[in-house]
Motif scaffolding. Structure first.
Motif, mmCIF file in Angstrom:
data_model
loop_
_atom_site.group_PDB
_atom_site.id
_atom_site.type_symbol
_atom_site.label_atom_id
_atom_site.label_comp_id
_atom_site.label_asym_id
_atom_site.label_seq_id
_atom_site.Cartn_x
_atom_site.Cartn_y
_atom_site.Cartn_z
ATOM 1 N N ASN A 184 1.055 -1.162 0.137
ATOM 2 C CA ASN A 184 0.149 0.004 0.077
ATOM 3 C C ASN A 184 0.619 1.177 -0.114
ATOM 4 O O ASN A 184 1.255 1.827 0.950
ATOM 5 N N PRO A 185 1.115 1.590 -1.391
ATOM 6 C CA PRO A 185 1.980 2.890 -1.125
ATOM 7 C C PRO A 185 1.704 4.316 -0.741
ATOM 8 O O PRO A 185 2.468 5.063 -0.190
ATOM 9 N N ASN A 186 0.351 4.247 -0.310
ATOM 10 C CA ASN A 186 -0.381 5.259 0.098
ATOM 11 C C ASN A 186 -0.302 5.294 1.959
ATOM 12 O O ASN A 186 -0.704 6.404 2.381
ATOM 13 N N ALA A 187 -0.144 4.267 2.460
ATOM 14 C CA ALA A 187 0.068 4.148 3.883
ATOM 15 C C ALA A 187 1.163 4.649 4.336
ATOM 16 O O ALA A 187 2.477 4.860 3.826
ATOM 17 N N THR A 188 1.112 5.255 5.596
ATOM 18 C CA THR A 188 2.088 5.967 6.384
ATOM 19 C C THR A 188 2.200 5.175 7.663
ATOM 20 O O THR A 188 1.326 4.814 8.323
ATOM 21 N N LEU A 189 3.642 5.043 8.028
ATOM 22 C CA LEU A 189 4.077 4.413 9.336
ATOM 23 C C LEU A 189 4.380 5.492 10.372
ATOM 24 O O LEU A 189 5.514 6.086 10.293
ATOM 25 N N TYR A 190 3.617 5.465 11.483
ATOM 26 C CA TYR A 190 4.058 6.201 12.553
ATOM 27 C C TYR A 190 4.650 5.565 13.695
ATOM 28 O O TYR A 190 4.466 4.589 13.930
ATOM 29 N N VAL A 191 5.872 5.981 14.225
ATOM 30 C CA VAL A 191 6.348 5.458 15.607
ATOM 31 C C VAL A 191 6.654 6.354 16.511
ATOM 32 O O VAL A 191 6.945 7.695 16.305
ATOM 33 N N LYS A 192 6.514 5.932 17.628
ATOM 34 C CA LYS A 192 6.677 6.576 19.001
ATOM 35 C C LYS A 192 7.554 5.781 19.917
ATOM 36 O O LYS A 192 7.175 4.595 20.113
ATOM 37 N N TYR A 193 8.462 6.361 20.460
ATOM 38 C CA TYR A 193 9.125 5.521 21.452
ATOM 39 C C TYR A 193 8.822 5.465 22.827
ATOM 40 O O TYR A 193 8.547 6.601 23.581
ATOM 41 N N VAL A 194 8.869 4.418 23.470
ATOM 42 C CA VAL A 194 8.610 4.171 25.003
ATOM 43 C C VAL A 194 9.650 4.526 25.764
ATOM 44 O O VAL A 194 9.726 5.049 26.768
ATOM 45 N N GLY A 195 10.968 4.001 24.995
ATOM 46 C CA GLY A 195 12.297 4.194 25.679
ATOM 47 C C GLY A 195 12.819 3.097 26.439
ATOM 48 O O GLY A 195 14.144 3.101 26.653
ATOM 49 N N GLU A 196 11.981 1.886 26.969
ATOM 50 C CA GLU A 196 12.632 0.876 27.479
ATOM 51 C C GLU A 196 11.706 -0.406 26.921
ATOM 52 O O GLU A 196 10.597 -0.139 26.231
#
Length: 470
Positions: free
Chosen positions: A242-254
């Motif tokens: 799916n070229p239109n999809a976006t991946l979002y990442v956010k860090y927990v840190g642990e």
């Protein structure tokens, strides 16, 4: 105190290692290294021995094209197990077994091997890193008290630096250590891992196909090479589907921080994410997915079938890491009397062990790949949740099936096919002289397989296109 498997007492829920994981060797061309052995060997005291290899030319389907490539083919011999011989694996477990898809899955692996090989046994010492116990003391106890002739460290801190010294004291013992960013070894101290990222690429194909909002999220533990490699493979799969999809990442840190994991997961869902996965170790991200009515993608093990966590109404897909395949590979070398085994062992989907057709783990299957899609005890395309599968087009299902088949024979790797382009987000590694490549830098062109060293310890950035939520 060393706990034998018959009387172990579980301590508490925890996950796995602080170690970075590894990635590794795909030779130029196609590597077909599946081990072929008769099922009777499991019950008759024999097993596949150290393989020799020959080179031939093989024609394979590679995407839409058919190409002819050089192929390395395994030829196996049978190693007879000396009557009365007992091979004992001592396991220095960094974490605890209960509630763990890491140390816990490794225990499931040796339990399976014990059922297949009457001459094999295992002992373990759990929580070594978490309790602050000296891994050297643990390893020595496993050897001197329990007779271990192979010792495995399940976290990198359970093996490094301890096994460098203790391996020299016991030259006839094989020592194995999970690879993080440090791939140092000794003659009898081997660094090991399984190519999980191949299954994570396939999970990305599923995630890209089932999202309705075109927003997919990852609650990430620490910022480290292991997690950048994971998200890279997952992202490449998403974009292929799916070229239109976006991946979002956010860090927990642990790796393990349940309240923070919940908070990060909630914030991603608040952004519109409708497919969630995690590179952390509690079940909080799964719980958030269940509560918010979105899809969840599992990791490390079949969380529905092997652990009973969630159902396929929420878990769209997961994969299973078959550590028994890796351990089998090492057992084979040990029984062959190999004094100078490969020091880096990194097995992918094209490595497997044979199984009897009536095996209780994947009934009807006669081979078990080192890693594969598995969800609710089903494998391959059947591992996709029936509810999720209805959202996937026939073209994408065909792509998932084709890529999986190609990886099972060693004819495809996502890191070879795709260019690796930096987003400019990452962390410098000064001891290696590595800065974070500027945004848009093509670090690795398409059609070239990265080296082991690069995948293991130098992929210090996110891929371009991944959105970091701060």
């Amino acid at each position: 105190m060393i706990k034998e498997k018959e009387d172990r007492k579980f301590s508490r829920n925890f996950s796995r290692r602080e170690a970075l994981s590894t990635a590794g060797k795909v030779a130029a061309g196609v590597i077909i290294a599946g081990v072929v052995a008769g099922v009777g060997g499991y019950y008759a005291g024999s097993m596949a021995g150290a393989p020799a290899t020959v080179t031939e030319t093989k024609t394979v389907a590679a995407g839409a094209a058919t190409v002819t490539v050089p192929t390395t083919v395994t030829q196996t011999k049978t190693v007879e197990v000396v009557k009365g011989l007992k091979v004992v694996m001592g396991m220095v477990l960094g974490g605890y077994i209960e509630g763990s898809t890491w140390d816990g899955r490794q225990i499931k692996a040796v339990e399976r091997l014990k059922q297949l090989y009457p001459w094999f046994d295992y002992v373990y010492d759990e929580g070594v890193v978490l309790k602050g116990k000296d891994p050297i003391s643990s390893a020595k106890d496993l050897i001197t008290v329990s007779g271990a002739n192979i010792v495995f460290g399940s976290w990198e801190p359970a093996a490094i630096p301890a096994f460098h010294s203790v391996s020299q004291e016991y030259p006839d013992v094989y020592f194995l250590g999970i690879v993080g960013s440090d791939i140092s070894s000794q003659r009898n101290f081997l660094r090991v891992f399984i190519r999980q990222y191949q299954a994570m690429y396939l999970e990305g194909l599923v995630a890209g196909a089932i999202t309705q909002t075109n927003k997919i999220g990852i609650a990430v533990g620490p910022a480290c090479v292991q997690n950048w490699r994971r998200m890279a493979a997952f992202y490449l799969g998403i974009k292929d589907a799916n070229p239109n999809a976006t991946l979002y990442v956010k860090y927990v840190g642990e790796w393990y921080d349940p309240p923070k994991e919940r908070e990060v997961s909630q914030s991603l869902v608040d952004l519109g994410v409708d497919v969630l996965t995690h590179y952390t170790d509690s079940v909080e991200p799964l719980k958030v997915a269940e509560e918010r009515g979105i899809w969840f993608v599992g990791k490390d093990s079949d969380i529905v079938g092997l652990y009973g966590w969630g159902t396929t109404d929420t878990v769209a897909i997961s994969f299973d890491t078959r550590w028994e395949v890796l351990f089998y590979h090492v057992l084979k070398e040990y029984l062959a009397g190999t004094k100078y085994p490969d020091r880096l062992i990194f097995l992918g989907m094209n490595h497997h062990i044979p199984l009897p057709g009536d095996n209780p783990w994947v009934p009807g299957e006669t081979i078990l790949p080192a890693v594969d899609l598995q969800n609710n005890n089903k494998i391959g395309l059947d591992a996709i949740s029936p509810k999720a599968r209805r959202l996937i087009s026939d073209d994408v299902l065909s792509l998932i099936d084709r890529r999986r088949t190609q990886m099972l024979i060693g004819a495809y790797d996502p890191f070879s096919e795709h260019a690796i382009v930096s987003s400019g987000e990452g962390i410098p590694i000064p001891e290696l002289g590595l800065d974070v490549p500027p945004k848009g830098t093509v670090v690795k062109p398409a059609g070239v397989m990265p080296t082991d060293d690069w995948l293991l310890g130098k992929l210090n950035f996110q891929l371009d296109g991944i959105v970091l939520v701060k």
